[in-house]
Each structure stands twice: as structure tokens, then as C-alpha cells.
Design a protein around this motif. Sequence first.
Motif, PDB file in Angstrom:
ATOM      1  N   ALA A  35      -0.033  -3.452   4.386  1.00 20.12           N
ATOM      2  CA  ALA A  35       1.380  -3.091   4.246  1.00 20.12           C
ATOM      3  C   ALA A  35       2.187  -3.801   5.325  1.00 20.12           C
ATOM      4  O   ALA A  35       1.624  -4.376   6.261  1.00 20.12           O
TER       5      ALA A  35
ATOM      6  N   GLY B 221      -4.767   3.248  -4.086  1.00 16.95           N
ATOM      7  CA  GLY B 221      -5.615   3.622  -2.954  1.00 16.95           C
ATOM      8  C   GLY B 221      -6.078   5.065  -3.039  1.00 16.95           C
ATOM      9  O   GLY B 221      -7.239   5.368  -2.738  1.00 16.95           O
TER      10      GLY B 221
ATOM     11  N   GLY C 181      -5.822  -0.552   3.026  1.00 14.47           N
ATOM     12  CA  GLY C 181      -4.503  -0.956   2.561  1.00 14.47           C
ATOM     13  C   GLY C 181      -3.990  -2.139   3.358  1.00 14.47           C
ATOM     14  O   GLY C 181      -4.473  -2.430   4.458  1.00 14.47           O
TER      15      GLY C 181
ATOM     16  N   CYS D 135      -5.453   0.527   7.370  1.00 13.26           N
ATOM     17  CA  CYS D 135      -4.352  -0.213   6.749  1.00 13.26           C
ATOM     18  C   CYS D 135      -3.915  -1.293   7.733  1.00 13.26           C
ATOM     19  O   CYS D 135      -3.719  -1.014   8.920  1.00 13.26           O
TER      20      CYS D 135
ATOM     21  N   PHE E  51      -5.980   6.667   3.364  1.00 12.32           N
ATOM     22  CA  PHE E  51      -6.741   5.414   3.363  1.00 12.32           C
ATOM     23  C   PHE E  51      -7.624   5.386   4.616  1.00 12.32           C
ATOM     24  O   PHE E  51      -7.300   5.987   5.628  1.00 12.32           O
TER      25      PHE E  51
ATOM     26  N   ALA F 275       0.786  -1.226   0.000  1.00 14.06           N
ATOM     27  CA  ALA F 275       0.000   0.000   0.000  1.00 14.06           C
ATOM     28  C   ALA F 275       0.824   1.286   0.000  1.00 14.06           C
ATOM     29  O   ALA F 275       0.285   2.340  -0.319  1.00 14.06           O
ATOM     30  N   THR F 276       2.086   1.206   0.355  1.00  9.62           N
ATOM     31  CA  THR F 276       2.898   2.434   0.334  1.00  9.62           C
ATOM     32  C   THR F 276       3.868   2.458  -0.840  1.00  9.62           C
ATOM     33  O   THR F 276       4.630   3.401  -1.005  1.00  9.62           O
TER      34      THR F 276
ATOM     35  N   CYS G  34       1.813   1.391   7.663  1.00 12.51           N
ATOM     36  CA  CYS G  34       0.350   1.458   7.831  1.00 12.51           C
ATOM     37  C   CYS G  34      -0.076   2.858   8.274  1.00 12.51           C
ATOM     38  O   CYS G  34      -1.073   3.394   7.784  1.00 12.51           O
TER      39      CYS G  34
ATOM     40  N   ALA H 191      -0.049   5.138   5.337  1.00  6.90           N
ATOM     41  CA  ALA H 191      -1.178   4.916   4.414  1.00  6.90           C
ATOM     42  C   ALA H 191      -2.430   5.648   4.904  1.00  6.90           C
ATOM     43  O   ALA H 191      -3.172   6.220   4.105  1.00  6.90           O
ATOM     44  N   VAL H 192      -2.645   5.644   6.207  1.00  9.72           N
ATOM     45  CA  VAL H 192      -3.854   6.274   6.740  1.00  9.72           C
ATOM     46  C   VAL H 192      -3.665   7.793   6.863  1.00  9.72           C
ATOM     47  O   VAL H 192      -4.477   8.572   6.369  1.00  9.72           O
TER      48      VAL H 192
END
Length: 337
Positions: free
Chosen positions: A174, A160, A172, A192, A189, A151-152, A180, A183-184
Motif C-alpha cells: 500500500a 486479503g 499487502g 504490509c 494482514f 491493499a486498503t 500499511c 492493513a495489519v
Amino acid sequence: NRRWVLASRPHGAPVADNFRLEEQPIPTPANGQVLLRTVWLSLDPYMRGRMSDAPSYSPPVEIGAVMVGGTVSRVETSRHPDYKEGEWVLGYSGWQEYALSDGQGLVKLGDSPSHPSWALGVLGMPGFTAYMGLLDIGQPREGETLVVAAATGPVGATVGQIGKIKGCRVVGVAGGEEKCRHAVEVLGFDACIDHHADDFAEQLASACPQGIDVYYENVGGKVFDAVLPLLNTSARVPVCGLVSGYNATNLPDGPDRLPLLMGTILKKRIRMQGFIIAQDYGHRIDEFQQEMGRWVKEGKIHYREQVIEGLEAAPDALIGLLEGKNFGKVVIRVAAD
Ligand code: NDP
């Protein structure tokens, strides 16, 4: 001209001995050629595939040949009417400091692009992959749940964020808490999940209370195992990559889960489709460049790079990329601007 050649084919994960650093004189361009000086080299998971001679969609790198790779270079010397010295170009020089080109396949980036290396990431091949795989195959709709792993990385992060633009709930997957959080908090996102967690599958299920409508497949393996029972009727699964298995030498042990997979596809009428970006979507690059260029300019898509200094670091960086040691798009700074 320093360059990395493929010294031997890896068995399992690549090791340093699979690569050899050579030094050669800088080549001289003939009439109709340019000499390119590599400034940025992209490292990407597909390079593991090129090191192997197993049948694939592209031929392998030969033993003793320069490792392939996307590059952003400057024209050092031009004997080609269309190119002038100092100009920036996107090309495919591979893991070396200098390369000759007759102009074929080069994309001009202008005299002073604001972020030249982004042409290897969000504005280039990985961004294009995210855009086409998600929008053309995944067809996300407002209110649906989209799951994407890695996800990253440049593909997953872009998938995403496009999902958010399209109004999806984006979850996500990760490796690790820091990725994580990124990602948020940075990519926006909704959740994650760390795939290293013992209760990863349970955590993923709780993050997807309405099931999964689009699973953008980047990794395969245990992430896919956790996703499969959560897929909704009529879910779409763009199969982009299976990086968890790129270093595998055997099929995994254990029960044959193919009947479970096929049964799920049938009963839930799931649409799964693989794609190879250049082959399948090369003709739609303009559409991507316009829309993504606008999103990036408007700040709707955030992009994280991991810059690694020096060509000598390339093998270790590729080995690390396949193990998830990277955080963001890996680019090697081969030389100063
Ligand atoms: P990334 O920069 O995201 O690097 C790969 C990431 O995969 C690692 O950082 C790691 O992230 C994750 N990963 C590695 N091993 C595992 C594992 N065992 N389980 C779960 N995750 C793992 O790469 P890209 O964004 O460049 O590429 C993403 C995918 O897209 C790859 O599969 C690639 O091959 C594919 N691709 C396909 C194209 C096509 O045309 N079909 C074109 C371009 C890319 P983490 O630590 O977060 O788990």
C-alpha cells in the motif's frame, strides 16, 4: 438536475477541465419508468478507461455525455408497477442527481437497508471482483503466501481478508505508513509494505520468505517487477487491474522485460489470467452475495469507506483515486437519504 459530463478526453492524468458541470430540468418519468434520486455515487478506477476512446471491453463515454458510474438511489416517482416511491435501488445512473429508468438493470435493496452504500463496495462490484478473482483464479490454499497491492482499497482489502479466512499468509502492498498500519492492525494482514519505500523490493522479499503462491494483480508497474522474481512454481496470478498505468501515455522506458516475464511463466509454470467481473462472473453473483453477506455479518470482513460530500467533488475525487489519495472505498454522498 446537476450532472457531470465528459468535456474532453484526458491526455495522461485527468484534469478538472475534462469534466463539465451542467444543470438541466429534472426529467419526468413516462409510463413504465421511475425517476431515481441519487443518494450515493461510486467512484472506481475503471472510470479512467471510460474517459478514453482507446479500445476496451466497454465503449467509452461520449464527449458531452454524463459520466458513468454505479449509484444507490431512491425511487422519487414511480410509474412502474414493480417499484414504489421511497424504495432503495442499486443502479447505474452515473454522475447526476436524478435519472430515469425502465427498471432494467436495477437491483432492489429494500425499504431500509442498513448500509445502502455498501452495495457499491464490499457487498457489490468491488467485493465481487475480489471474491471471484481470488477464489476462482487465485485458488488460495492454507499455508500459502498471498500478495495483494492497493491493499486498503475495496478490492485489495477484501482479497486479503478472504485470504486470511482461507488460511494464507497475507502480505499487502500500500501507499504510505498509515495505510500499511491499517492493513495489519485492522484488516489482519500478516505484513504490509509501503511501495514508496526506496528498498520496497527488498522489504517485499523479506516479508515473503517462502516466496509467493498467489499474486492478486491490482496495480502492475514496479510492484509487479518486485513480485515477479518471488513467484513460486505453480503460482497463480489473477490479473484484475493495472492502475499504476491507467494514466500512462507511453510504454515505460528501459530494457524489454517481456522475455524475463515469459521465461518465468514458462519455467515456473505460472498461471496468469485476466478477468472482467461482470462479463466473466455475472452468473455467479448469488454465490458471492450469500457468502460475503455472511462474512460481513459475522464481522469476518472489515470494510472502510471514504465518504466525500457533494456531487461537485466528484472529478477531484476521481483524480485523487488514481493517485492513491483515497483511503478506503470512495463514495460520493450526492444527497441526504
Ligand atoms: P482502490 O480504491 O484500491 O484505488 C486504487 C489504488 O491503487 C489507490 O488507492 C492506490 O493505493 C493504488 N495505486 C494507484 N497508483 C499506484 C501505483 N502507481 N503503484 C501502486 N499502487 C497504486 O481501487 P479498487 O479497489 O476499486 O480497484 C483495485 C483494482 O481493481 C484497480 O486496478 C481496478 O481497476 C481493478 N478492478 C478490476 C475489475 C475487473 O473486473 N477486472 C473490477 C473492479 C476493479 P495505494 O496508495 O495503497 O498504493
